[in-house]
Motif scaffolding. Structure first.
Motif, mmCIF file in Angstrom:
data_model
loop_
_atom_site.group_PDB
_atom_site.id
_atom_site.type_symbol
_atom_site.label_atom_id
_atom_site.label_comp_id
_atom_site.label_asym_id
_atom_site.label_seq_id
_atom_site.Cartn_x
_atom_site.Cartn_y
_atom_site.Cartn_z
ATOM 1 N N THR A 278 0.839 -1.195 0.000
ATOM 2 C CA THR A 278 0.000 0.000 0.000
ATOM 3 C C THR A 278 0.873 1.245 0.000
ATOM 4 O OG1 THR A 278 -1.898 1.080 1.054
ATOM 5 C CG2 THR A 278 -0.214 0.194 2.512
ATOM 6 N N PRO A 330 -3.160 -0.311 -3.645
ATOM 7 C CA PRO A 330 -4.107 0.468 -2.834
ATOM 8 C C PRO A 330 -3.440 1.701 -2.229
ATOM 9 C CG PRO A 330 -4.328 -1.872 -2.359
ATOM 10 C CD PRO A 330 -3.116 -1.723 -3.227
ATOM 11 N N LYS A 355 -10.010 5.127 -8.433
ATOM 12 C CA LYS A 355 -11.343 4.534 -8.330
ATOM 13 C C LYS A 355 -11.851 4.097 -9.705
ATOM 14 C CE LYS A 355 -13.491 4.373 -4.984
ATOM 15 N NZ LYS A 355 -13.578 3.331 -3.917
ATOM 16 N N LYS A 358 -10.586 0.926 -10.552
ATOM 17 C CA LYS A 358 -10.970 -0.091 -9.581
ATOM 18 C C LYS A 358 -9.793 -0.526 -8.692
ATOM 19 C CE LYS A 358 -14.982 -1.869 -12.057
ATOM 20 N NZ LYS A 358 -15.180 -0.579 -12.696
ATOM 21 N N ALA A 360 -8.149 -0.042 -5.065
ATOM 22 C CA ALA A 360 -8.630 0.367 -3.743
ATOM 23 C C ALA A 360 -8.015 1.705 -3.350
ATOM 24 C CB ALA A 360 -8.279 -0.703 -2.713
ATOM 25 N N ARG A 362 -8.762 5.475 -0.712
ATOM 26 C CA ARG A 362 -9.555 6.228 0.265
ATOM 27 C C ARG A 362 -9.070 7.671 0.231
ATOM 28 N NH1 ARG A 362 -12.825 5.841 4.698
ATOM 29 N NH2 ARG A 362 -12.397 7.137 6.530
ATOM 30 N N TRP A 389 -5.307 2.669 7.734
ATOM 31 C CA TRP A 389 -5.161 2.257 6.338
ATOM 32 C C TRP A 389 -3.964 1.324 6.154
ATOM 33 C CZ3 TRP A 389 -7.934 2.475 1.964
ATOM 34 C CH2 TRP A 389 -7.278 2.172 0.769
ATOM 35 N N ARG A 392 -4.434 -2.165 7.471
ATOM 36 C CA ARG A 392 -5.357 -2.989 6.688
ATOM 37 C C ARG A 392 -4.600 -3.869 5.699
ATOM 38 N NH1 ARG A 392 -9.884 0.252 3.471
ATOM 39 N NH2 ARG A 392 -10.110 1.066 5.605
ATOM 40 N N TYR A 393 -3.499 -3.365 5.163
ATOM 41 C CA TYR A 393 -2.753 -4.081 4.131
ATOM 42 C C TYR A 393 -1.422 -4.642 4.631
ATOM 43 C CZ TYR A 393 -6.169 -1.984 1.052
ATOM 44 O OH TYR A 393 -7.357 -1.614 0.458
#
Length: 404
Positions: A278, A330, A355, A358, A360, A362, A389, A392-393
């Motif tokens: 990420t 991401p 986005k 597609k 990921a 934020r 964040w 998460r990864y």
């Protein structure tokens, strides 16, 4: 009788690091005080007896306090170190010059006040305001290493380890990529991108002083002019490779983060590599064409080698949006609406593009902040979003090495 001032030859180079000059008010003659010192000089002040000047110098990730004798008619002498960094931010002198007071920070301690004799001897702390606060927290070891960067050039990297670091276990790596680009990671205490806070969440923190960083000489500053991204990316990757060879980094938990030019770098990296789990892009330059909305657009032809209407190919080669088709990592995108150095539309462009692909992503948007997140509650939110964040990864903390 004389003035000392900073001089910058911006006709020769827009990123000239400057030098100290001495002006004789009687004759009008101007001469360089430090012709052989190839480093940026920061704060400067006359000694009370006017026989010398004191100044701070940035050198290879540290800022020290130096003294230089000044004679009206004789060539400049070699400066001598009075107090070493860490990072010395400012200083003051007693009326007779016998005592110096200065503040110094390191990567292990926020700015603290010290005093010494005028020649630098007898250094002592003169306050301990943060001692009780720091005693409540575990800090990680900080190490300085040199890696082979772009073209085999030596590149400085600071590493901050998590508290209670065990090299027999596997840890996630988090790059903190500095902005500028003509700035540097210092042995200092950063109040917005604090490596100890990052390391405290269980990450090994890498801070690479890539090509173009300040404190390594004028030639080093100019090595990236007109070719942004290429050498800096190679230097960051060299830091990752060096740490992976040490055996304690989990290659499945690699993270890169950065702000401003550091944000530019992670956006650039997203179109060039997919080995990071990420990215975090704070106030990052994404599109050099739409960056014409910035308050610093007049530098672009010098920085990039051309304006986009004169040489679109050259500008596109340095623009992260040109490579976004290959982006798949991401990304957390953060920006402040009142940022005029890197307009907030850069974040919206990058986020919307990810986005649309597609990927990921934020977006964290601060309507009341500028290029820096300064308000205390906003800073807390920034750190919370950052760590939520990243975890998460690439969760923080150690994992035992697999046998064999």
């Amino acid at each position: 009788r004389a003035l000392v001032f900073h001089s910058y030859d911006t006709e020769r180079s827009f990123n000239d690091q400057g030098r100290l000059m001495l002006l004789s008010r009687r004759t009008g003659r101007i001469r360089p005080l430090t012709p052989k010192l190839d480093r940026p000089i920061l704060h400067v002040a006359w000694a009370p007896d006017s026989r010398s000047v004191l100044f701070t110098v940035e050198d290879r990730g540290r800022v020290g306090l130096w003294r230089l004798p000044v004679h009206a008619t004789e060539p400049a002498l070699t400066p001598s170190l009075v107090a070493a960094g860490g990072t010395i931010g400012g200083f003051a002198q007693s009326r007779d010059g016998s005592v110096l007071a200065f503040d110094r920070a390191t990567a292990m301690h926020p700015p603290a006040l010290f005093a010494c004799r005028g020649n630098g001897s007898g250094e002592r702390p003169i306050e301990m305001l943060n001692r009780a606060v720091l005693a409540r927290h575990a800090l990680g070891e900080v190490r300085e290493v040199t890696v082979k960067g772009w073209g085999g050039a030596p590149v400085q990297m600071w590493i901050t380890y998590p508290p209670n670091f065990d090299p027999k276990k596997k840890w996630p790596l988090l790059h903190s990529i500095h902005g500028g680009p003509h700035a540097a990671h210092l042995d200092s205490w950063h109040f917005r991108w604090n490596t100890q806070v990052f390391a405290g969440h269980g990450y090994v923190i890498a801070a690479v002083n890539y090509h173009g960083s300040s404190g390594f000489g004028q030639k080093w500053l100019e090595t990236i002019t007109g070719r942004y991204g290429e050498k800096e990316f190679a230097d960051v990757e060299a830091g990752t490779d060096w740490l992976l060879r040490q055996g304690y980094i989990d290659r499945a938990r690699l993270v890169a983060t950065g702000g401003s030019y550091g944000g530019f770098m992670v956006a650039y990296m997203n179109g060039h590599t997919d080995r990071y789990r990420t990215f975090v892009c704070h106030a990052g330059c994404y599109d050099w064409v739409s960056m014409m909305a910035t308050d610093g657009y007049h530098f672009f032809a010098d920085e990039l080698g051309a304006f986009h209407w004169d040489n679109p190919g050259r500008v596109m080669k340095q623009s992260p949006h040109h490579y976004v088709k290959r982006a798949k990592t991401p990304t957390l995108v953060i920006h402040g609406e009142q940022d005029y150095r890197v307009p907030a539309t850069q974040a919206l462009q990058y986020y919307d593009t990810l986005k649309a692909k597609k990927v990921a992503a934020r977006l964290v948007y601060f309507p009341d902040e500028n290029h820096w997140i300064l308000k205390p509650q906003n800073s807390r939110l920034w750190y919370r979003e950052f760590f939520d964040w990243v975890a998460r990864y690439a969760p923080g903390g150690p994992a035992r090495r697999k046998s064999g």
